[in-house]
Design a protein around this motif. Structure first.
Motif, PDB file in Angstrom:
ATOM      1  N   PRO A 143      39.747  39.471  36.437  1.00  0.00           N
ATOM      2  CA  PRO A 143      40.993  40.219  36.184  1.00  0.00           C
ATOM      3  C   PRO A 143      41.536  39.928  34.788  1.00  0.00           C
ATOM      4  O   PRO A 143      41.479  38.783  34.312  1.00  0.00           O
ATOM      5  N   GLN A 144      42.071  40.970  34.146  1.00  0.00           N
ATOM      6  CA  GLN A 144      42.647  40.835  32.815  1.00  0.00           C
ATOM      7  C   GLN A 144      44.008  41.520  32.774  1.00  0.00           C
ATOM      8  O   GLN A 144      44.192  42.577  33.387  1.00  0.00           O
ATOM      9  N   LEU A 145      44.956  40.899  32.053  1.00  0.00           N
ATOM     10  CA  LEU A 145      46.298  41.462  31.893  1.00  0.00           C
ATOM     11  C   LEU A 145      46.356  42.200  30.563  1.00  0.00           C
ATOM     12  O   LEU A 145      46.287  41.596  29.496  1.00  0.00           O
ATOM     13  N   TYR A 154      43.478  41.833  42.731  1.00  0.00           N
ATOM     14  CA  TYR A 154      42.463  42.066  41.698  1.00  0.00           C
ATOM     15  C   TYR A 154      41.419  40.953  41.781  1.00  0.00           C
ATOM     16  O   TYR A 154      41.753  39.772  41.701  1.00  0.00           O
ATOM     17  N   VAL A 204      43.654  37.605  41.391  1.00  0.00           N
ATOM     18  CA  VAL A 204      45.059  37.773  41.033  1.00  0.00           C
ATOM     19  C   VAL A 204      45.751  38.510  42.169  1.00  0.00           C
ATOM     20  O   VAL A 204      45.301  39.581  42.598  1.00  0.00           O
ATOM     21  N   TRP A 237      47.605  44.589  35.234  1.00  0.00           N
ATOM     22  CA  TRP A 237      46.360  43.922  35.579  1.00  0.00           C
ATOM     23  C   TRP A 237      45.247  44.949  35.789  1.00  0.00           C
ATOM     24  O   TRP A 237      45.460  46.015  36.359  1.00  0.00           O
ATOM     25  N   GLN A 289      47.987  33.739  40.212  1.00  0.00           N
ATOM     26  CA  GLN A 289      46.667  33.758  39.601  1.00  0.00           C
ATOM     27  C   GLN A 289      45.846  32.574  40.110  1.00  0.00           C
ATOM     28  O   GLN A 289      46.220  31.422  39.947  1.00  0.00           O
TER      29      GLN A 289
END
Length: 313
Positions: A165-167, A152, A145, A172, A140
């Protein structure tokens, strides 16, 4: 007398071409595979993992080949930009006053140019990108990412709001995702072609008289200003012709995308050939497509070459 020799050679070539074409038509007729293009309208029946234009298995073969061509053009255009930037930076670094930077540029050029591109593509795909971790363990960076599932990147969402980017549930998500296949192919092409472009740029800069550097220095120009405002504009007339061949080489080398699992024109054409058995037609489409791409690149670069050449008054 010279025109008689030319006419004789031309006649021999025409007879040879006629013989080969006649032999091809006879063999195809005997095999029941006389040239036809009607199969292009039949449903393809296969999916394409990554497409730059909408496509599904119910669409015809011509649409599948068009999707493959779009994927090829995407990686070629991105590769041309990336390789030009990298090659220019490395080529100009060869004239840096920093000895370490000069040596690093030299090592990069000599190392990359002497390793086959196919091996480099395999390295980037299997050793680097497929070795990336997934989920929370992914690499990250600010706004980026790097994961085995893809790259991402931060971008604008459909509402034009900047999103990163979000998990979510271990997966992701991001407004912009680049597959590892495309990333590996692009990285390999950029790094490989960039090494050759660096030598082209180095040769162009070296062709500018040393007095130009000295004159700029006496006027108080910094090394960077001298390079960008004085030297590079004069070096372009030497650099551009060399770039032409490297750009065409990159376009042709993109057909090695199969090593990274990227679905380009060659990959789609191969699947089409296996399903239809129309070897001659598919090969003609392949040859024609790459020929047109190379001719367009050559035409544009020849036009640019005409603009940068010195003109007598």
């Amino acid at each position: 007398m010279p025109w008689l020799i030319q006419a004789a050679v031309g006649l021999v070539v025409l007879v040879l071409v006629a013989f080969l074409l006649g032999n091809l038509v006879r063999n195809l007729t005997q095999a029941g595979l006389l040239l036809t293009w009607s199969w292009l309208g039949n449903p393809a029946g296969f999916e394409i993992a990554e497409t730059a234009i909408p496509f599904d298995a119910a669409m015809p073969y011509w649409r599948a080949l068009l999707a493959g061509l779009a994927n090829t053009l995407k990686v070629v255009l991105a590769g041309l930009v990336g390789a030009t930037v990298l090659g220019t930076l490395v080529g100009t670094a060869s004239f840096s006053t920093n000895g370490l930077l000069r040596r690093l540029a030299r090592v990069y050029v000599e190392l990359i140019r002497n390793i086959p591109l196919l091996l480099q593509l395999v390295f980037w795909y299997f050793v680097v990108f497929l070795a990336l971790p997934n989920g929370a363990a992914a690499l990250q960076l600010p706004g980026v990412v790097l994961a085995k599932a893809g790259l991402y990147l931060s971008w604008f969402d459909p509402a034009w709001q900047w999103q990163g980017p979000q998990l979510i549930n271990g997966v992701w998500t991001a407004p912009l995702r680049i597959t590892v296949e495309f990333a590996a192919l692009l990285t390999g092409l950029v790094i490989y072609t960039g090494a050759f472009i660096a030598e082209v740029v180095r040769g162009g800069v070296a062709s500018v008289a040393k007095g130009q550097w000295e004159a700029a220095n006496s006027l108080g120009f910094s090394p960077l200003q001298t390079l960008t405002r004085i030297v590079l504009p004069q070096a372009l007339r030497v650099i551009v012709p060399g770039l032409n061949s490297q750009y065409i080489s990159l376009a042709k080398s993109s057909s090695l995308a199969v090593a990274c699992g990227y679905t380009d024109l060659y990959s789609v054409a191969e699947t089409t050939l296996n399903q239809t058995g129309r070897a001659v037609e598919v090969v003609v489409i392949l040859l024609g497509s790459y020929l047109v791409i190379d001719l367009v690149i050559s035409g544009l670069m020849n036009g640019l070459n005409g603009l940068v050449q010195l003109r007598e008054r």
